[in-house]
Design a protein around this motif. Structure first.
Motif, mmCIF file in Angstrom:
data_model
loop_
_atom_site.group_PDB
_atom_site.id
_atom_site.type_symbol
_atom_site.label_atom_id
_atom_site.label_comp_id
_atom_site.label_asym_id
_atom_site.label_seq_id
_atom_site.Cartn_x
_atom_site.Cartn_y
_atom_site.Cartn_z
ATOM 1 N N GLU A 49 4.058 4.451 3.307
ATOM 2 C CA GLU A 49 4.152 3.426 2.231
ATOM 3 C C GLU A 49 5.210 2.865 2.378
ATOM 4 O OE1 GLU A 49 3.547 5.839 -1.322
ATOM 5 O OE2 GLU A 49 1.834 7.134 -0.561
ATOM 6 N N HIS A 51 6.825 -1.475 2.686
ATOM 7 C CA HIS A 51 6.699 -2.753 2.260
ATOM 8 C C HIS A 51 6.707 -3.619 3.448
ATOM 9 C CE1 HIS A 51 6.416 -6.096 -0.612
ATOM 10 N NE2 HIS A 51 7.521 -6.664 0.019
ATOM 11 N N ARG A 121 -1.655 1.825 3.573
ATOM 12 C CA ARG A 121 -0.794 2.394 2.186
ATOM 13 C C ARG A 121 0.305 1.250 2.305
ATOM 14 N NH1 ARG A 121 -2.431 5.481 -1.668
ATOM 15 N NH2 ARG A 121 -0.343 5.671 -2.066
ATOM 16 N N CYS A 122 0.473 0.262 3.144
ATOM 17 C CA CYS A 122 1.777 -0.626 3.130
ATOM 18 C C CYS A 122 1.454 -1.690 2.164
ATOM 19 C CB CYS A 122 1.965 -1.259 4.455
ATOM 20 S SG CYS A 122 2.866 0.178 5.504
ATOM 21 N N SER A 123 2.360 -2.150 1.116
ATOM 22 C CA SER A 123 2.236 -3.471 0.481
ATOM 23 C C SER A 123 2.721 -4.417 1.468
ATOM 24 C CB SER A 123 3.014 -3.324 -0.614
ATOM 25 O OG SER A 123 4.411 -3.041 -0.372
ATOM 26 N N THR A 139 -4.463 -1.477 1.508
ATOM 27 C CA THR A 139 -5.096 -1.044 0.271
ATOM 28 C C THR A 139 -4.021 -1.192 -0.739
ATOM 29 O OG1 THR A 139 -4.147 1.167 0.569
ATOM 30 C CG2 THR A 139 -6.612 0.746 1.213
ATOM 31 N N GLU A 140 -2.721 -1.561 -0.469
ATOM 32 C CA GLU A 140 -1.769 -1.908 -1.532
ATOM 33 C C GLU A 140 -1.619 -3.409 -1.914
ATOM 34 O OE1 GLU A 140 -0.447 0.792 -3.047
ATOM 35 O OE2 GLU A 140 -1.992 1.824 -1.940
ATOM 36 N N PRO A 141 -0.783 -3.746 -2.816
ATOM 37 C CA PRO A 141 -0.525 -5.372 -3.025
ATOM 38 C C PRO A 141 -0.273 -6.007 -2.021
ATOM 39 C CG PRO A 141 0.439 -3.729 -4.896
ATOM 40 C CD PRO A 141 -0.079 -2.710 -3.683
ATOM 41 N N ALA A 156 -7.525 -5.231 -0.297
ATOM 42 C CA ALA A 156 -6.402 -5.211 -1.311
ATOM 43 C C ALA A 156 -6.646 -4.847 -2.395
ATOM 44 C CB ALA A 156 -5.300 -6.219 -0.859
ATOM 45 N N LYS A 157 -5.822 -4.019 -2.936
ATOM 46 C CA LYS A 157 -6.236 -3.859 -4.528
ATOM 47 C C LYS A 157 -5.765 -5.088 -5.441
ATOM 48 C CE LYS A 157 -5.331 1.330 -4.560
ATOM 49 N NZ LYS A 157 -4.386 2.289 -4.886
#
Length: 166
Positions: A49, A51, A121-123, A139-141, A156-157
């Motif tokens: 996780e 960024h 799961r990385c933004s 899958t993250e912002p 992406a969410k």
């Protein structure tokens, strides 16, 4: 028969001249330093996780995902040899973030294309002035910004995207 022989001779002469011209154009470009390319690839371990930030001036940026806890960074620089030499890619990697930035002596003189494969799961925060952005599987912002290019994002969410054509 004479027409066929003449046409065949003309066809072969044109192909030979065309091939020769392409060869000499490549040699001339090489001598004048018009266009060269360099490629590099780098693997780095990371947390699931993180960024991820990529900032560039000219060049496409592609982000893909995988299930590994590592980042694969592939770069391709193209331009005049001096511009390639003077353009560096800064990488900052901490426990919670991974940042890649193009640093140029003369802005926009070297095209740098990035392809990153990152954990799902990385933004992501991506910015390029002149280039296309493609992000798949995150899958993250996601934040994506380009001023002269297109943006494609799948999976992406949350998405914040901006593109401007001047």
């Amino acid at each position: 028969m004479k027409k066929i022989l003449t046409l065949t001779t003309l066809f072969l002469t044109c192909n030979i001249l065309s091939a020769r011209d392409g060869f000499f154009n490549n040699i001339t470009n090489w001598i004048n330093g018009i266009e060269h390319e360099t490629d590099s690839s780098k693997h780095m371990l990371t947390d699931k996780e993180n960024h991820v930030v990529v900032k560039s001036f000219t060049g496409d940026i592609t982000i893909k995902t995988w299930s590994k806890n590592e980042v694969l960074l592939e770069t391709k620089k193209s331009g005049k040899p001096d511009d390639i030499e003077e353009t560096r890619i800064d990488i900052k990697h901490t426990k919670n973030s991974f940042t890649v930035k193009t640093v140029e002596k003369s802005t926009g003189s070297c095209r740098v294309e990035y392809t990153l494969v990152i954990p799902k799961r990385c933004s992501v925060d991506i910015q390029t002035e002149k280039g296309n952005i493609s992000i798949t599987g995150v899958t993250e912002p996601v934040t994506a910004k380009t001023y002269k290019g297109s943006i494609k994002i799948n999976g992406a969410k949350t998405v914040k995207a901006e593109t401007k054509f001047n």
